[in-house]
Write a protein that holds these residues in place. Structure first.
Motif, PDB file in Angstrom:
ATOM      1  N   TYR A 253     -20.116  -0.241 -22.503  1.00 34.93           N
ATOM      2  CA  TYR A 253     -21.067  -0.061 -23.634  1.00 34.93           C
ATOM      3  C   TYR A 253     -22.225  -1.078 -23.358  1.00 34.93           C
ATOM      4  CZ  TYR A 253     -23.213  -0.335 -28.366  1.00 34.93           C
ATOM      5  OH  TYR A 253     -24.200  -0.270 -29.232  1.00 34.93           O
ATOM      6  N   ARG A 254     -21.852  -2.307 -23.033  1.00 33.37           N
ATOM      7  CA  ARG A 254     -23.210  -3.217 -22.688  1.00 33.37           C
ATOM      8  C   ARG A 254     -23.773  -2.673 -21.406  1.00 33.37           C
ATOM      9  NH1 ARG A 254     -21.634  -7.608 -20.567  1.00 33.37           N
ATOM     10  NH2 ARG A 254     -19.119  -7.500 -20.991  1.00 33.37           N
ATOM     11  N   ARG A 255     -23.186  -1.853 -20.313  1.00 37.49           N
ATOM     12  CA  ARG A 255     -23.648  -1.242 -19.366  1.00 37.49           C
ATOM     13  C   ARG A 255     -24.710  -0.299 -19.857  1.00 37.49           C
ATOM     14  NH1 ARG A 255     -19.756  -0.314 -16.643  1.00 37.49           N
ATOM     15  NH2 ARG A 255     -19.437   2.120 -16.758  1.00 37.49           N
ATOM     16  N   GLY A 256     -24.341   0.501 -20.813  1.00 41.94           N
ATOM     17  CA  GLY A 256     -25.161   1.441 -21.187  1.00 41.94           C
ATOM     18  C   GLY A 256     -26.452   0.982 -21.908  1.00 41.94           C
ATOM     19  N   ILE A 257     -26.418  -0.130 -22.636  1.00 42.21           N
ATOM     20  CA  ILE A 257     -27.453  -0.611 -23.356  1.00 42.21           C
ATOM     21  C   ILE A 257     -28.258  -1.384 -22.348  1.00 42.21           C
ATOM     22  CG2 ILE A 257     -27.932  -2.703 -24.816  1.00 42.21           C
ATOM     23  CD1 ILE A 257     -26.978  -0.697 -26.408  1.00 42.21           C
ATOM     24  N   ALA A 258     -28.027  -1.998 -21.149  1.00 40.36           N
ATOM     25  CA  ALA A 258     -28.384  -2.724 -20.222  1.00 40.36           C
ATOM     26  C   ALA A 258     -29.459  -1.495 -19.584  1.00 40.36           C
ATOM     27  CB  ALA A 258     -27.489  -3.271 -19.172  1.00 40.36           C
TER      28      ALA A 258
END
Length: 267
Positions: free
Chosen positions: A190-195
């Motif tokens: 999820y954080r990779r997608g946000i990044a």
């Protein structure tokens, strides 16, 4: 549309939410197409291409083909939606805008005069807020139109701040792209997608800045800073991190990511 695109490309959207996310992206793409902004459309496609190459290393050849096909379908859906909402004239607005006699469309003239301003005021620039006055000395047009921005944020920085502005701008771009490269190494999906989404959104603004003064618009500047904050925060781990079950085929990848995250916490 950058954040939902980033989540979608990173595989961080669960199956039951993909249709909703895709619909949101299409609606935003239709709105962009209907507004007639050529620079905005170029920036939109630039962020899609960037996301495609950012996520390509984790894809097989078949996955890369499916991803490219999905992008093609997304573009077709946006064009079809704009025709459905705005009629057949929705796609001719770009030609109408290009042929407009509005002074703001004559960017080549504005840029050529801006280069003269830069040459005149090196190495320290004309000063922040002084561009409109410095411009008039070299403007060979009628003078009826008041030009307050260079319609290119990069030329504007050099005209306003000279060599110090160039050095600060290059340092910012270096740190920005370095942070974007680190986004691909984030373990949490999820954080990779946000990044990815935040990085692509900022990249789109930087591309649009070639054709206009978007960072001088308060709303766009605020969005840009917010995306930068999300990009920076996404690289940190949090106690309540959740890596949602997206696709059973990704379980093996998540186990590896979880083990690497666990070893990082142990250190």
């Amino acid at each position: 549309a950058a954040l939902p695109l980033g989540l979608l490309f990173a595989g961080a959207v669960t199956k039951d939410k993909r249709l909703l996310v895709v619909t949101a992206i299409v609606v935003m793409g239709v709105a962009l197409l209907l507004c007639g902004s050529r620079g905005g459309l170029v920036a939109f496609f630039a962020e899609i291409v960037l996301l495609f190459f950012l996520t390509r290393p984790s894809q097989t050849r078949r996955g890369t083909f499916l991803r490219a096909a999905s992008i093609g379908l997304l573009v077709i859906a946006i064009v079809a939606g704009s025709i459905f909402v705005g009629g057949d004239t929705s796609l001719t607005r770009f030609a109408d805008t290009a042929g407009s006699q509005d002074f703001s469309t004559q960017r080549s003239h504005i840029w050529s005069v801006t280069i003269k301003v830069i040459t005149e005021h090196l190495p320290l620039g004309a000063g922040f807020g002084a561009f409109a006055v410095a411009y008039t000395k070299f403007d060979d047009a009628s003078g009826l139109a008041r030009v307050e921005q260079a319609h290119n944020d990069y030329l504007q920085v050099v005209a306003d701040a000279g060599l110090p502005g160039i050095l600060i701008g290059l340092l910012f771009l270096f740190l920005f792209f370095r942070q974007g490269r680190r986004a691909a190494k984030i373990a949490n999906t999820y954080r990779r997608g946000i990044a990815f989404g935040a990085f692509a959104g900022c990249f789109a603004v930087l591309v649009h800045s070639i054709f206009d003064f978007v960072l001088h618009v308060t709303a766009v500047a605020l969005m840009f800073v917010s995306l930068l904050a999300l990009l920076s925060a996404s690289g940190r781990s949090f106690d309540d991190d959740v890596d949602a079950e997206v696709d059973p085929g990704r379980r093996k990848h998540r186990r590896r990511s979880g083990s690497s995250a666990g070893s990082a916490r142990a250190r």
